[in-house]
Design an enzyme around this catalytic site. Sequence first.
Site, PDB file in Angstrom:
ATOM      1  N   CYS A 127       4.400   2.002  33.199  1.00 41.97           N
ATOM      2  CA  CYS A 127       3.331   1.001  33.369  1.00 41.97           C
ATOM      3  C   CYS A 127       3.917  -0.218  34.097  1.00 41.97           C
ATOM      4  CB  CYS A 127       2.782   0.593  32.012  1.00 41.97           C
ATOM      5  SG  CYS A 127       2.463   2.008  30.932  1.00 41.97           S
ATOM      6  N   ARG A 168     -10.475 -10.789  22.040  1.00 38.30           N
ATOM      7  CA  ARG A 168      -9.193 -11.477  21.771  1.00 38.30           C
ATOM      8  C   ARG A 168      -8.583 -12.033  23.045  1.00 38.30           C
ATOM      9  NH1 ARG A 168      -6.757  -7.671  19.160  1.00 38.30           N
ATOM     10  NH2 ARG A 168      -7.915  -8.346  17.341  1.00 38.30           N
ATOM     11  N   CYS A 201      -3.146  -2.911  12.043  1.00 43.14           N
ATOM     12  CA  CYS A 201      -3.417  -2.365  13.375  1.00 43.14           C
ATOM     13  C   CYS A 201      -2.105  -1.766  13.879  1.00 43.14           C
ATOM     14  CB  CYS A 201      -3.881  -3.485  14.309  1.00 43.14           C
ATOM     15  SG  CYS A 201      -4.177  -2.936  16.005  1.00 43.14           S
ATOM     16  N   CYS A 246      -9.501  -0.754  18.919  1.00 47.33           N
ATOM     17  CA  CYS A 246      -9.133  -1.994  19.602  1.00 47.33           C
ATOM     18  C   CYS A 246      -8.736  -1.570  21.006  1.00 47.33           C
ATOM     19  CB  CYS A 246      -7.968  -2.656  18.868  1.00 47.33           C
ATOM     20  SG  CYS A 246      -7.262  -4.071  19.752  1.00 47.33           S
ATOM     21  N   CYS A 253       4.929  -3.568  32.378  1.00 42.83           N
ATOM     22  CA  CYS A 253       5.531  -3.578  31.040  1.00 42.83           C
ATOM     23  C   CYS A 253       7.052  -3.754  31.033  1.00 42.83           C
ATOM     24  CB  CYS A 253       5.173  -2.305  30.296  1.00 42.83           C
ATOM     25  SG  CYS A 253       5.752  -2.359  28.579  1.00 42.83           S
ATOM     26  N   CYS A 257      10.967   2.957  26.860  1.00 41.60           N
ATOM     27  CA  CYS A 257       9.780   3.821  26.939  1.00 41.60           C
ATOM     28  C   CYS A 257       9.801   4.667  28.216  1.00 41.60           C
ATOM     29  CB  CYS A 257       8.519   2.952  26.903  1.00 41.60           C
ATOM     30  SG  CYS A 257       7.002   3.924  26.923  1.00 41.60           S
ATOM     31  N   CYS A 294      -0.381  -6.430  13.540  1.00 39.05           N
ATOM     32  CA  CYS A 294      -0.420  -5.318  14.496  1.00 39.05           C
ATOM     33  C   CYS A 294       1.006  -4.882  14.854  1.00 39.05           C
ATOM     34  CB  CYS A 294      -1.162  -5.745  15.758  1.00 39.05           C
ATOM     35  SG  CYS A 294      -1.220  -4.416  16.978  1.00 39.05           S
TER      36      CYS A 294
HETATM   37  N1  SAM Z   1       3.092   1.939  24.196  1.00 31.73           N
HETATM   38  C1  SAM Z   1       1.789   1.697  23.717  1.00 31.73           C
HETATM   39  C2  SAM Z   1       0.730   1.723  24.784  1.00 31.73           C
HETATM   40  O1  SAM Z   1       1.047   1.593  25.949  1.00 31.73           O
HETATM   41  O2  SAM Z   1      -0.426   1.847  24.426  1.00 31.73           O
HETATM   42  C3  SAM Z   1       1.672   0.418  22.901  1.00 31.73           C
HETATM   43  C4  SAM Z   1       2.371  -0.833  23.362  1.00 31.73           C
HETATM   44  S1  SAM Z   1       1.835  -1.515  24.924  1.00 31.73           S
HETATM   45  C5  SAM Z   1       3.055  -2.726  25.179  1.00 31.73           C
HETATM   46  C6  SAM Z   1       0.335  -2.375  24.523  1.00 31.73           C
HETATM   47  C7  SAM Z   1      -0.391  -3.111  25.609  1.00 31.73           C
HETATM   48  O3  SAM Z   1       0.282  -4.327  25.906  1.00 31.73           O
HETATM   49  C8  SAM Z   1      -0.548  -2.456  26.958  1.00 31.73           C
HETATM   50  O4  SAM Z   1      -1.568  -1.515  26.988  1.00 31.73           O
HETATM   51  C9  SAM Z   1      -0.907  -3.650  27.838  1.00 31.73           C
HETATM   52  O5  SAM Z   1      -2.295  -3.843  27.854  1.00 31.73           O
HETATM   53  C10 SAM Z   1      -0.237  -4.818  27.121  1.00 31.73           C
HETATM   54  N2  SAM Z   1       0.863  -5.378  27.940  1.00 31.73           N
HETATM   55  C11 SAM Z   1       2.086  -4.839  28.096  1.00 31.73           C
HETATM   56  N3  SAM Z   1       2.832  -5.604  28.923  1.00 31.73           N
HETATM   57  C12 SAM Z   1       2.055  -6.651  29.294  1.00 31.73           C
HETATM   58  C13 SAM Z   1       2.256  -7.768  30.143  1.00 31.73           C
HETATM   59  N4  SAM Z   1       3.405  -7.957  30.796  1.00 31.73           N
HETATM   60  N5  SAM Z   1       1.250  -8.650  30.303  1.00 31.73           N
HETATM   61  C14 SAM Z   1       0.084  -8.464  29.647  1.00 31.73           C
HETATM   62  N6  SAM Z   1      -0.165  -7.420  28.838  1.00 31.73           N
HETATM   63  C15 SAM Z   1       0.802  -6.514  28.659  1.00 31.73           C
HETATM   64  C1  DTB Z   2      -2.670  -6.132  23.603  1.00 34.99           C
HETATM   65  O1  DTB Z   2      -3.729  -5.913  24.220  1.00 34.99           O
HETATM   66  N1  DTB Z   2      -1.768  -7.032  23.968  1.00 34.99           N
HETATM   67  C2  DTB Z   2      -0.643  -7.014  23.077  1.00 34.99           C
HETATM   68  C3  DTB Z   2      -1.052  -5.956  22.029  1.00 34.99           C
HETATM   69  N2  DTB Z   2      -2.295  -5.484  22.518  1.00 34.99           N
HETATM   70  C4  DTB Z   2      -0.146  -4.871  21.672  1.00 34.99           C
HETATM   71  C5  DTB Z   2       0.655  -6.816  23.772  1.00 34.99           C
HETATM   72  C6  DTB Z   2       0.944  -7.850  24.832  1.00 34.99           C
HETATM   73  C7  DTB Z   2       2.286  -7.604  25.381  1.00 34.99           C
HETATM   74  C8  DTB Z   2       2.729  -8.684  26.313  1.00 34.99           C
HETATM   75  C9  DTB Z   2       4.094  -8.460  26.877  1.00 34.99           C
HETATM   76  C10 DTB Z   2       5.153  -8.230  25.846  1.00 34.99           C
HETATM   77  O2  DTB Z   2       5.489  -9.155  25.078  1.00 34.99           O
HETATM   78  O3  DTB Z   2       5.646  -7.095  25.776  1.00 34.99           O
HETATM   79 FE1  SF4 Z   3       5.506   2.241  27.332  1.00 36.54          FE
HETATM   80 FE2  SF4 Z   3       4.997  -0.290  27.927  1.00 36.54          FE
HETATM   81 FE3  SF4 Z   3       3.533   1.622  29.007  1.00 36.54          FE
HETATM   82 FE4  SF4 Z   3       3.287   1.083  26.349  1.00 36.54          FE
HETATM   83  S1  SF4 Z   3       2.760  -0.273  28.051  1.00 36.54           S
HETATM   84  S2  SF4 Z   3       3.431   3.097  27.326  1.00 36.54           S
HETATM   85  S3  SF4 Z   3       5.414   0.506  25.908  1.00 36.54           S
HETATM   86  S4  SF4 Z   3       5.744   1.304  29.351  1.00 36.54           S
END
Ligand code: SAM
Ligand code: DTB
Ligand code: SF4
Length: 336
Positions: A73, A276, A144, A204, A76, A69, A113
């Site tokens: 973030c 959730r 979702c 959501c 992530c 990506c 989802c």
């Molecule tokens: N790329 C899209 C976005 O950012 O909206 C969708 C996927 S993103 C992985 C969805 C959500 O996962 C993020 O907004 C964040 O709240 C959660 N998330 C990602 N990495 C995480 C982590 N290491 N611990 C907890 N929540 C995480």
């Molecule tokens: C949300 O709030 N948490 C989920 C879902 N929406 C997409 C993602 C959590 C991701 C946790 C780290 C990972 O496995 O990437």
């Molecule tokens: Fe990309 Fe992860 Fe950020 Fe979603 S949370 S926009 S997958 S870097």
Amino acid sequence: MTEQTITLHRAPKAPVHPKAERWSVDAIEALFQLPFPELLYRAQIVHREHFDPTKIEFATLLSVKTGGCPENCGYCPQSAEFDTGVKASKLMELEEVLFAAQRAKDAGATRFCMGAAWRAPKDRDIEKVADLVRGVKGLGMETCATLGMLEDGHAEQLRDAGLDFYNHNLDTAPEFYGDIVSTRDYQDRLDTLARVRGAGVKVCSGGIVGMGETVRHRAGLIAELANLDPYPESVPINNLVRVEGTPLADQAPIDPFEFVRTIAVARITMPKARVRLSAGRQQMGEAIQALCFLAGANSIFYGDKLLVTGNPDTEADMRLMQRLGMSPAQQPPGKT
Ligand code: SAM
Ligand code: DTB
Ligand code: SF4
């Protein structure tokens, strides 16, 4: 018993907040500062007004497009900027996705989802995801998707394919957001949420705690969510999963009771939402999860993987439900 404990003990009524009334950050911060038993009591009153407190919704996640990506973030594992060992892959084929969805349904999930590591899907991506949504909806599950920022018309296309919810988290307070991600801003997130709402797709949206934010920041996140009009139908509260290679890998874990407080405050300020208990359950232990249910959480991610990190397995979750005398909120169609 001191005067103060008597007063607290006698405060049975949660404040009534009609839809239009805005929650101030101060009022929400004051909730965070309540003594723990008082906060949980208030959250339970609100929870029981709208839900059966013994019922939990099971939602299963699938990463349909993983890694690579372009966003940064800081939490992530899927950002191309960080060396986390996650391999980038292309969008999954329909058959593979339907296989995973059917398996989730057979295990007891009612919502599926689909997550994609995109900054913003292109028109052709939306067409392909619309096919996935159509297929999963056809299995009789709630759908979702979480695909990043949406452009005009995208939410409508997904809605027409049968999308029930779109996940797009505000993640933290506006004033802390820039410390976590710099490739987009808060307004971008709000714009996408407005597009989703405008298309009639259910929202959501939630956030992450444990990223080094203050209590004031947590209150600021909840205020942003609770003051959306209407507030989201689903509110995922994630506990940061610290992944090696991300900038937040060495972040000190938060006091688990502060996590429980965040759930309780979300419940009080968004009474009818599904709150959730999201990422971080594996690291949290079962006793804290049980406290989260008492604080008003009534949905979990179900299945041994989140997107790329681990989650408790289905058998462990079913055992936990049994030990607590709790059960799934709905039986999936075709199950008795
Ligand atoms: N790329 C899209 C976005 O950012 O909206 C969708 C996927 S993103 C992985 C969805 C959500 O996962 C993020 O907004 C964040 O709240 C959660 N998330 C990602 N990495 C995480 C982590 N290491 N611990 C907890 N929540 C995480
Ligand atoms: C949300 O709030 N948490 C989920 C879902 N929406 C997409 C993602 C959590 C991701 C946790 C780290 C990972 O496995 O990437
Ligand atoms: Fe990309 Fe992860 Fe950020 Fe979603 S949370 S926009 S997958 S870097």
